[in-house]
Scaffold this motif. Structure first.
Motif, PDB file in Angstrom:
ATOM      1  N   VAL A  22       0.833  -1.198   0.000  1.00  0.00           N
ATOM      2  CA  VAL A  22       0.000   0.000   0.000  1.00  0.00           C
ATOM      3  C   VAL A  22       0.876   1.259   0.000  1.00  0.00           C
ATOM      4  CG1 VAL A  22      -2.082  -1.031   0.984  1.00  0.00           C
ATOM      5  CG2 VAL A  22      -0.284  -0.243   2.508  1.00  0.00           C
ATOM      6  N   GLU A  23       1.794   1.311  -0.920  1.00  0.00           N
ATOM      7  CA  GLU A  23       2.725   2.433  -1.004  1.00  0.00           C
ATOM      8  C   GLU A  23       2.089   3.700  -1.562  1.00  0.00           C
ATOM      9  OE1 GLU A  23       5.852   2.131   0.240  1.00  0.00           O
ATOM     10  OE2 GLU A  23       5.164   0.142   0.835  1.00  0.00           O
ATOM     11  N   HIS A  24       0.868   3.632  -2.051  1.00  0.00           N
ATOM     12  CA  HIS A  24       0.242   4.779  -2.706  1.00  0.00           C
ATOM     13  C   HIS A  24      -1.060   5.196  -2.040  1.00  0.00           C
ATOM     14  CE1 HIS A  24       3.278   4.282  -5.780  1.00  0.00           C
ATOM     15  NE2 HIS A  24       2.973   3.000  -5.779  1.00  0.00           N
ATOM     16  N   GLY A  25      -1.198   4.904  -0.747  1.00  0.00           N
ATOM     17  CA  GLY A  25      -2.341   5.386   0.013  1.00  0.00           C
ATOM     18  C   GLY A  25      -3.518   4.447   0.114  1.00  0.00           C
ATOM     19  N   GLY A  26      -3.403   3.232  -0.373  1.00  0.00           N
ATOM     20  CA  GLY A  26      -4.499   2.273  -0.275  1.00  0.00           C
ATOM     21  C   GLY A  26      -4.686   1.765   1.144  1.00  0.00           C
ATOM     22  N   ILE A  27      -5.752   1.057   1.348  1.00  0.00           N
ATOM     23  CA  ILE A  27      -6.054   0.474   2.651  1.00  0.00           C
ATOM     24  C   ILE A  27      -5.422  -0.911   2.734  1.00  0.00           C
ATOM     25  CG2 ILE A  27      -7.904  -0.408   4.126  1.00  0.00           C
ATOM     26  CD1 ILE A  27      -9.707   1.748   2.884  1.00  0.00           C
ATOM     27  N   ALA A  28      -4.645  -1.163   3.777  1.00  0.00           N
ATOM     28  CA  ALA A  28      -4.043  -2.482   3.978  1.00  0.00           C
ATOM     29  C   ALA A  28      -5.137  -3.453   4.392  1.00  0.00           C
ATOM     30  CB  ALA A  28      -2.947  -2.414   5.036  1.00  0.00           C
ATOM     31  N   ALA A  29      -5.413  -4.408   3.519  1.00  0.00           N
ATOM     32  CA  ALA A  29      -6.462  -5.387   3.794  1.00  0.00           C
ATOM     33  C   ALA A  29      -5.958  -6.782   3.458  1.00  0.00           C
ATOM     34  CB  ALA A  29      -7.722  -5.068   2.980  1.00  0.00           C
ATOM     35  N   GLY A  30      -6.592  -7.752   4.089  1.00  0.00           N
ATOM     36  CA  GLY A  30      -6.327  -9.153   3.806  1.00  0.00           C
ATOM     37  C   GLY A  30      -7.650  -9.865   3.606  1.00  0.00           C
ATOM     38  N   ALA A  31      -7.622 -10.943   2.850  1.00  0.00           N
ATOM     39  CA  ALA A  31      -8.844 -11.709   2.596  1.00  0.00           C
ATOM     40  C   ALA A  31      -8.496 -13.185   2.536  1.00  0.00           C
ATOM     41  CB  ALA A  31      -9.493 -11.267   1.286  1.00  0.00           C
ATOM     42  N   CYS A  32      -9.511 -13.998   2.786  1.00  0.00           N
ATOM     43  CA  CYS A  32      -9.373 -15.443   2.656  1.00  0.00           C
ATOM     44  C   CYS A  32     -10.687 -15.995   2.136  1.00  0.00           C
ATOM     45  CB  CYS A  32      -9.016 -16.074   4.002  1.00  0.00           C
ATOM     46  SG  CYS A  32      -8.700 -17.861   3.890  1.00  0.00           S
ATOM     47  N   VAL A  33     -10.615 -16.706   1.024  1.00  0.00           N
ATOM     48  CA  VAL A  33     -11.815 -17.277   0.426  1.00  0.00           C
ATOM     49  C   VAL A  33     -11.805 -18.789   0.669  1.00  0.00           C
ATOM     50  CG1 VAL A  33     -10.800 -17.555  -1.896  1.00  0.00           C
ATOM     51  CG2 VAL A  33     -13.270 -17.371  -1.637  1.00  0.00           C
ATOM     52  N   LEU A  34     -12.978 -19.321   0.973  1.00  0.00           N
ATOM     53  CA  LEU A  34     -13.167 -20.749   1.193  1.00  0.00           C
ATOM     54  C   LEU A  34     -13.910 -21.318  -0.003  1.00  0.00           C
ATOM     55  CD1 LEU A  34     -13.099 -23.270   3.086  1.00  0.00           C
ATOM     56  CD2 LEU A  34     -15.334 -22.480   3.949  1.00  0.00           C
ATOM     57  N   THR A  35     -13.297 -22.276  -0.692  1.00  0.00           N
ATOM     58  CA  THR A  35     -13.947 -22.905  -1.834  1.00  0.00           C
ATOM     59  C   THR A  35     -14.877 -24.014  -1.356  1.00  0.00           C
ATOM     60  OG1 THR A  35     -12.208 -24.556  -2.183  1.00  0.00           O
ATOM     61  CG2 THR A  35     -11.927 -22.425  -3.285  1.00  0.00           C
ATOM     62  N   SER A  36     -15.744 -24.459  -2.241  1.00  0.00           N
ATOM     63  CA  SER A  36     -16.722 -25.479  -1.852  1.00  0.00           C
ATOM     64  C   SER A  36     -16.070 -26.811  -1.504  1.00  0.00           C
ATOM     65  CB  SER A  36     -17.761 -25.667  -2.955  1.00  0.00           C
ATOM     66  OG  SER A  36     -17.128 -26.087  -4.139  1.00  0.00           O
ATOM     67  N   ASP A  37     -14.825 -27.031  -1.942  1.00  0.00           N
ATOM     68  CA  ASP A  37     -14.137 -28.271  -1.582  1.00  0.00           C
ATOM     69  C   ASP A  37     -13.293 -28.131  -0.315  1.00  0.00           C
ATOM     70  OD1 ASP A  37     -11.817 -26.924  -2.366  1.00  0.00           O
ATOM     71  OD2 ASP A  37     -11.349 -28.263  -4.032  1.00  0.00           O
ATOM     72  N   THR A  39     -10.872 -25.815   0.319  1.00  0.00           N
ATOM     73  CA  THR A  39      -9.566 -25.179   0.132  1.00  0.00           C
ATOM     74  C   THR A  39      -9.684 -23.683   0.444  1.00  0.00           C
ATOM     75  OG1 THR A  39      -9.116 -26.747  -1.656  1.00  0.00           O
ATOM     76  CG2 THR A  39      -7.651 -24.854  -1.485  1.00  0.00           C
ATOM     77  N   MET A  40      -8.643 -23.130   1.072  1.00  0.00           N
ATOM     78  CA  MET A  40      -8.611 -21.708   1.388  1.00  0.00           C
ATOM     79  C   MET A  40      -7.515 -21.019   0.583  1.00  0.00           C
ATOM     80  SD  MET A  40      -9.143 -21.440   5.439  1.00  0.00           S
ATOM     81  CE  MET A  40      -9.546 -22.968   6.236  1.00  0.00           C
ATOM     82  N   TYR A  41      -7.834 -19.813   0.121  1.00  0.00           N
ATOM     83  CA  TYR A  41      -6.876 -18.992  -0.619  1.00  0.00           C
ATOM     84  C   TYR A  41      -6.863 -17.608   0.009  1.00  0.00           C
ATOM     85  CZ  TYR A  41      -6.999 -22.562  -4.232  1.00  0.00           C
ATOM     86  OH  TYR A  41      -6.911 -23.753  -4.923  1.00  0.00           O
ATOM     87  N   SER A  42      -5.669 -17.096   0.265  1.00  0.00           N
ATOM     88  CA  SER A  42      -5.555 -15.769   0.862  1.00  0.00           C
ATOM     89  C   SER A  42      -5.137 -14.755  -0.194  1.00  0.00           C
ATOM     90  CB  SER A  42      -4.535 -15.790   2.005  1.00  0.00           C
ATOM     91  OG  SER A  42      -3.250 -16.100   1.501  1.00  0.00           O
ATOM     92  N   GLY A  43      -5.339 -13.494   0.161  1.00  0.00           N
ATOM     93  CA  GLY A  43      -4.916 -12.403  -0.710  1.00  0.00           C
ATOM     94  C   GLY A  43      -4.735 -11.145   0.113  1.00  0.00           C
ATOM     95  N   CYS A  44      -4.028 -10.176  -0.446  1.00  0.00           N
ATOM     96  CA  CYS A  44      -3.815  -8.899   0.224  1.00  0.00           C
ATOM     97  C   CYS A  44      -3.933  -7.780  -0.802  1.00  0.00           C
ATOM     98  CB  CYS A  44      -2.448  -8.855   0.896  1.00  0.00           C
ATOM     99  SG  CYS A  44      -1.069  -8.981  -0.265  1.00  0.00           S
TER     100      CYS A  44
END
Length: 131
Positions: A22-37, A39-44
């Protein structure tokens, strides 16, 4: 949804915040999605001075899952390092609508958690873009 699953999704989302760019003023956020099987996937957040070239944490998590062949999702946890409620912006909302995620888990870094549906959070408008 099972409390342990919610707790895990929120924890992973919170841990992902530290990877946010977030070097340009964005909001530092994290996410995690749960698939129907299960499995979890994270992102920022991946910020960029040109808005269209940045990505929200939710989008990054979804893109990771989609690129791995996933198309069905049960839940998405989102956590941001801000005061108050963090919700996806309108373009991210439209992206998430495409995949009909059942539950959206909104969390803050103080451990407050709200489980809702995507349609229920759109009346809230983000204070500024998340990427």
């Amino acid at each position: 949804m099972n409390f342990d699953i919610v707790d895990t999704l929120v924890r992973v989302a919170m841990e992902s915040i530290r990877n946010a760019y977030v070097e340009h003023g964005g909001i530092a956020a994290g996410a995690c999605v749960l698939t129907s099987d299960g499995t979890m996937y994270s992102g920022c957040t991946v910020d960029h001075p040109i808005e269209k070239l940045g990505y929200s944490a939710e989008t990054v998590a979804m893109l990771r899952a989609i690129s791995d062949g996933k198309r069905e999702f049960d839940a998405l946890a989102i956590c941001a390092d801000i005061d108050g409620v963090y919700v996806p912006d309108e373009s991210t909302y439209q992206f998430l609508r495409e995949f009909e995620i059942d539950e959206i888990i909104l969390a803050d870094t103080d451990g407050n958690v709200k489980i809702t549906r995507l349609d229920e959070i759109m009346p809230y408008r983000p204070r500024r873009r998340t990427y």
